[in-house]
Write an enzyme that holds these catalytic residues in place. Structure first.
Site, short mmCIF file in Angstrom:
data_model
loop_
_atom_site.label_atom_id
_atom_site.label_comp_id
_atom_site.label_asym_id
_atom_site.label_seq_id
_atom_site.Cartn_x
_atom_site.Cartn_y
_atom_site.Cartn_z
N LYS A 1 2.73 -5.09 -4.12
CA LYS A 1 1.77 -6.03 -4.72
C LYS A 1 2.55 -7.18 -5.36
O LYS A 1 3.63 -6.95 -5.90
CB LYS A 1 0.96 -5.33 -5.83
CG LYS A 1 0.14 -4.14 -5.36
CD LYS A 1 -0.57 -3.49 -6.54
CE LYS A 1 -1.38 -2.26 -6.14
NZ LYS A 1 -1.90 -1.51 -7.29
N ARG B 1 -9.97 7.38 -8.37
CA ARG B 1 -11.30 6.77 -8.34
C ARG B 1 -12.14 7.30 -7.20
O ARG B 1 -13.33 7.54 -7.34
CB ARG B 1 -11.20 5.25 -8.20
CG ARG B 1 -10.91 4.57 -9.50
CD ARG B 1 -10.38 3.21 -9.26
NE ARG B 1 -9.09 3.29 -8.58
CZ ARG B 1 -8.29 2.27 -8.35
NH1 ARG B 1 -8.67 1.07 -8.69
NH2 ARG B 1 -7.13 2.43 -7.77
N SER C 1 -7.84 -3.57 -10.97
CA SER C 1 -7.27 -4.83 -11.45
C SER C 1 -7.60 -5.95 -10.46
O SER C 1 -7.88 -7.09 -10.86
CB SER C 1 -5.75 -4.70 -11.60
OG SER C 1 -5.44 -3.68 -12.51
N HIS D 1 -8.41 1.93 -16.73
CA HIS D 1 -7.11 2.45 -17.18
C HIS D 1 -7.21 2.97 -18.62
O HIS D 1 -6.67 4.03 -18.95
CB HIS D 1 -6.05 1.33 -17.19
CG HIS D 1 -5.69 0.75 -15.85
ND1 HIS D 1 -5.77 -0.58 -15.58
CD2 HIS D 1 -5.23 1.34 -14.72
CE1 HIS D 1 -5.36 -0.82 -14.34
NE2 HIS D 1 -5.04 0.33 -13.79
P1 ADP Z 1 -0.42 1.16 -9.11
O1 ADP Z 1 -0.10 -0.18 -8.56
O2 ADP Z 1 0.79 1.97 -9.46
O3 ADP Z 1 -1.43 1.96 -8.33
P2 ADP Z 1 -2.48 0.47 -11.01
O4 ADP Z 1 -2.23 -0.32 -12.24
O5 ADP Z 1 -3.33 -0.16 -9.95
O6 ADP Z 1 -1.04 0.86 -10.53
O7 ADP Z 1 -3.13 1.88 -11.39
C1 ADP Z 1 -2.46 2.80 -12.20
C2 ADP Z 1 -3.17 4.12 -12.13
O8 ADP Z 1 -4.47 3.98 -12.71
C3 ADP Z 1 -3.42 4.64 -10.71
O9 ADP Z 1 -3.30 6.05 -10.73
C4 ADP Z 1 -4.84 4.23 -10.42
O10 ADP Z 1 -5.45 5.09 -9.46
C5 ADP Z 1 -5.45 4.42 -11.80
N1 ADP Z 1 -6.65 3.60 -11.95
C6 ADP Z 1 -6.80 2.30 -11.69
N2 ADP Z 1 -8.07 1.88 -11.95
C7 ADP Z 1 -8.73 2.99 -12.39
C8 ADP Z 1 -10.09 3.25 -12.79
N3 ADP Z 1 -11.03 2.30 -12.75
N4 ADP Z 1 -10.42 4.51 -13.18
C9 ADP Z 1 -9.47 5.47 -13.17
N5 ADP Z 1 -8.18 5.31 -12.78
C10 ADP Z 1 -7.82 4.08 -12.41
#
Ligand code: ADP
Length: 169
Positions: free
Chosen positions: A41, A90, A128, A17
């Site tokens: 979630k 990703r 996460s 992130h």
């Molecule tokens: P959500 O539950 O809304 O998907 P997340 O916190 O899991 O929220 O992710 C927020 C954003 O960050 C999403 O667009 C996700 O694809 C992106 N994201 C999560 N992990 C990574 C990573 N390792 N590299 C790039 N983008 C990521």
């Protein structure tokens, strides 16, 4: 001023992130990280903890703002008058969901555009959920999350799911 919103559940924020935020900062003058609750979630960290952890990470970066929002992203964007959404991709597996989400957001608010940033290769496996799983088995997560997140995960395990005060230092 050129502004964008980076929404997500950030449960917790990872280096993947953070990489997206820094790259968004080179494209926009101001990036607001909007912490949402994803209804599909059940979060480990409370919304306040998630916001506090992100604030720890970006406390010295004046380009980055952090907020919690509990409604629809399209409404939030309208309320802030910010019409660019940043999302990270990703793998192809992210695409279907993200594609749907961006179309729905645009349907709800026709001014909204979503910009996708491809993950840095070294974070392509990182989520996460992976971090939470590794941490629950005491595996090393030093290269995956900032120190404050690592400590918060450790104390979450020690005090079960109770909410906790986040400390940055
Ligand atoms: P959500 O539950 O809304 O998907 P997340 O916190 O899991 O929220 O992710 C927020 C954003 O960050 C999403 O667009 C996700 O694809 C992106 N994201 C999560 N992990 C990574 C990573 N390792 N590299 C790039 N983008 C990521």
């Amino acid at each position: 001023m050129n502004k964008a919103i980076y929404p997500g559940s950030f449960d917790p924020i990872t280096n993947g992130h953070i990489d997206i935020v820094y790259r968004a900062c080179s494209l926009f003058d101001e990036v607001t990280i909007a912490v949402f609750d994803n209804p599909s979630k059940s979060p480990l960290f409370t919304s306040k903890e998630r916001v506090d952890l992100i604030q720890c990470v970006f406390e010295e970066n004046r380009q980055v703002k952090v907020e919690y929002f509990s409604g629809l992203l399209a409404q939030y964007a309208e309320s802030k008058s910010i019409f660019t959404i940043i999302r990270g991709l990703r793998a192809v597996s992210d695409f279907d969901y993200e594609f749907q989400l961006s179309i729905i957001n645009r349907k709800l608010n026709h001014n909204l555009d979503t910009i996708f940033l491809m993950t840095d290769q070294k974070f392509s496996y990182l989520s996460s959920s992976v971090v939470k799983q590794l941490s629950s088995f005491d595996a090393t997560i030093d290269s995956l999350v900032p120190e404050a997140v690592k400590r918060a995960l450790q104390s979450k395990q020690n005090i079960s799911n109770d909410s906790q005060e986040i400390s940055c230092g």
